[in-house]
Design a protein around this motif. Structure first.
Motif, short mmCIF file in Angstrom:
data_model
loop_
_atom_site.label_atom_id
_atom_site.label_comp_id
_atom_site.label_asym_id
_atom_site.label_seq_id
_atom_site.Cartn_x
_atom_site.Cartn_y
_atom_site.Cartn_z
N PHE A 1 0.81 -1.22 0.00
CA PHE A 1 0.00 0.00 0.00
C PHE A 1 0.85 1.27 0.00
O PHE A 1 0.50 2.27 -0.63
N ALA A 2 1.98 1.26 0.70
CA ALA A 2 2.85 2.43 0.71
C ALA A 2 3.58 2.56 -0.64
O ALA A 2 3.85 1.55 -1.30
N ASP A 3 3.87 3.78 -1.03
CA ASP A 3 4.64 3.99 -2.26
C ASP A 3 6.05 3.42 -2.11
O ASP A 3 6.61 2.87 -3.05
N GLN A 4 6.61 3.60 -0.90
CA GLN A 4 7.96 3.14 -0.63
C GLN A 4 8.02 2.58 0.79
O GLN A 4 7.25 2.97 1.66
N VAL A 5 8.96 1.66 0.99
CA VAL A 5 9.25 1.16 2.33
C VAL A 5 10.74 1.29 2.59
O VAL A 5 11.55 1.22 1.66
N GLU A 6 11.08 1.49 3.85
CA GLU A 6 12.49 1.62 4.22
C GLU A 6 12.72 0.94 5.56
O GLU A 6 11.93 1.11 6.50
N ILE A 7 13.79 0.17 5.63
CA ILE A 7 14.24 -0.46 6.87
C ILE A 7 15.52 0.24 7.28
O ILE A 7 16.50 0.24 6.53
N ILE A 8 15.52 0.85 8.46
CA ILE A 8 16.71 1.51 8.99
C ILE A 8 17.26 0.63 10.11
O ILE A 8 16.53 0.26 11.03
N ILE A 9 18.53 0.27 10.00
CA ILE A 9 19.13 -0.61 10.99
C ILE A 9 19.36 0.18 12.28
O ILE A 9 20.09 1.17 12.29
N MET A 10 18.73 -0.27 13.35
CA MET A 10 18.87 0.36 14.66
C MET A 10 19.06 -0.75 15.68
O MET A 10 18.11 -1.27 16.24
#
Length: 528
Positions: free
Chosen positions: A235-244
């Motif tokens: 559903f989102a235009d983009q996805v991002e995984i940020i390593i934390m």
């Protein structure tokens, strides 16, 4: 008041009232934040998914050595990211049932030795090519090859022949495998062009998101694939995984709105975090467990009395309360709990300093034992190691604790040091879990447990079609691991994720974190 709150929550779902305004009015009416957020979630589900935006997750478990090759997936970040760009033949739903994915349907011969999967037509890879049954067959051939380095190889070694028959892929097995379709759900079995034989790290799949960013240990991202074949995700235009990898950094990022979703909320701060405006704790009971493993082929841990001493020397109740904050249940030195089908209860091992001292003396070991740990070993692994150190001391066992940096722990410490912290997310069946963790030559056999009788029983159970007989075999196998294995499993952990105020569509799934192993990013959406 309830009618008014329901009306206002519907206005938020339709984008006619901001969440901040809604929560302000709720507070003025004396409505709790938890109740108000539940109303918003209900209204959002009724309104349906919303498209657009950049959905971001702060995730623990990433490393600079992570690879896009599905066969090499070890940590949680690569698994979660693979759910965005790749897909399997089948998908397990939150109730544990298998649903069609790249296979439309499947069936078996009466003896469960021949399984036929009908492959879906009209599905495109991210490079524009249409997926074919030949791609499926090639994928399975790569992971089942005797020389494969794939971690799923122990589950695939029972395949004798793979053939393409029109739109079908037919698996002929060496012996019956009653749970064979569940193997096809493994996150490692991402269908790739020509099975990934040409370029396994290309990250080309059929999933809802096409890879745009791949910076191992830093971040991963994707954009919605325009030709994706289904409309119930992406559903989102983009996805991002940020390593934390730092728990405090993740919770701060969620509070500030830097990310919308985080995994592995520290149980010690979960109650405090849930009181933050707009934040929802998403905890669910699971098959996942925390463990301190011993290499059972490496001195001094090749002595079973020493392993038994260490099993009796840990205070499991203390770990549940002080590390999990009650978000979990007691472990019993086997990887199976009552969430699994065909479960049989084994007598609970309790903290017993006297028994620990007895087995420690019997082992003949003198001096200390060194326990390796890290913040990424599991949530609270460093604190748990220190509690373990203290409880072992009461049995006369001197335990040293060495804390390692997060980055490189899974590549440089795990499986190499003989006594260390680890975790496992659980799997769909006992066969899969035992095959991955305890079969003698399994790549993920972190204890290097090797027992010929156990291996024979595992193969026997795999093909046993009588449920009662399979249950008895699994019970006997569990007893062997309990008594002789190298896993000290103090607890089964809840998966504790958290979402910010904009996230809609969350569904509880205890099979792994972030909605069953990363589906949150593809199945959730951003609300107005």
């Amino acid at each position: 008041m309830i009618d008014e709150m329901g009306f206002l929550s519907e206005r938020v779902a339709k984008g006619k009232l901001s969440r901040r305004e809604f929560l302000g009015r709720a507070a003025a009416l004396g409505v709790s934040a938890a109740f108000a957020n539940n109303l918003l979630a209900t209204a959002a589900r009724a309104e349906g998914p919303m498209k657009g935006g950049l959905l971001k997750a702060g995730v623990e478990g990433g490393s600079a050595t992570d690879s896009l090759d599905p066969a090499a997936i070890l940590g949680s970040v690569t698994q979660i990211f693979s759910r965005q760009w790749g897909e399997q033949l089948v998908e397990r739903d939150p109730d544990g049932e298998l649903r069609p994915q790249l296979a439309e349907e499947w069936g078996a011969s009466k003896d469960a030795k021949v399984w036929t999967f009908k492959i879906r037509k009209g599905v495109q890879f991210h490079d524009g090519k249409e997926m074919t049954p030949a791609d499926v067959a090639a994928t399975m051939e790569r992971h089942s090859d005797a020389n494969s380095k794939s971690a799923v190889l122990p589950l695939m070694q029972g395949i004798d022949k793979i053939a393409v028959d029109g739109q079908n892929v037919v698996f002929t097995l060496k012996e019956a495998i009653a749970d064979f379709p569940f193997i096809m759900n493994s996150h490692l079995l991402v269908i790739q062009p020509n099975g990934g034989k040409d370029n396994p790290t290309a990250g080309i799949g059929t999933g809802p998101y096409k890879i745009t960013v791949n910076e191992p240990g830093v971040r991963h991202g994707g954009e919605r694939f325009a030709s994706y074949w289904r409309d119930d995700r992406g559903f989102a235009d983009q996805v991002e995984i940020i390593i934390m990898n730092d728990a405090t950094a993740r919770t701060s990022a969620l509070r500030s709105g830097q990310v919308h979703i985080i995994n592995r909320v520290d149980p010690k701060v979960a109650e405090l975090l849930k009181r933050s405006p707009g934040i929802t704790i998403r905890n669910v009971g699971s098959r996942g467990f925390y463990t301190f493993y011993c290499l059972s082929d490496t001195a001094p841990f090749d002595n079973n009395d020493l392993r038994l001493a260490l099993k009796y020397a840990i205070d499991r109740d203390e770990i549940v309360q002080k590390i999990l904050g009650g978000y979990g249940s007691l472990g019993n030195d086997t990887p199976i709990n009552n969430a699994y089908p065909l479960f049989t209860k084994i007598g609970q091992r309790s903290y017993d300093p006297d028994k620990a001292a007895f087995h420690y003396k019997k082992s003949g070991h003198s001096g200390s034992v060194l326990l390796h740990t890290s913040d990424v070993g599991f949530a609270g692994a460093v604190d748990a190691a220190q509690l373990y150190q203290q409880s072992a001391a009461k049995a006369g066992i001197t335990m040293e604790v060495k804390r390692h940096p997060s980055d490189g722990y899974w590549s440089d410490v795990w499986g190499k040091e003989p006594f260390a912290a680890s975790y496992f997310g659980g799997r769909a069946t006992q066969d899969i879990t035992y095959s991955l963790l305890y079969q003698s030559k399994a790549p993920w056999n972190e204890t290097r447990f090797s027992n010929e009788k156990f291996d024979q029983m595992l193969l026997q159970a795999r093909g046993e079609l009588d449920a009662n007989k399979r249950k008895k075999l699994y019970a006997d196998m569990g007893q062997i691991v309990h008594d002789e294995g190298g896993s000290i499993i103090p607890v089964f952990n809840d998966f504790i994720d958290a979402t910010g105020p904009q996230v809609g569509g969350w569904v509880a799934d205890g099979s792994f974190e972030l909605m069953g192993g990363g589906y949150a990013l593809s199945k959730c959406w951003l609300q107005a």
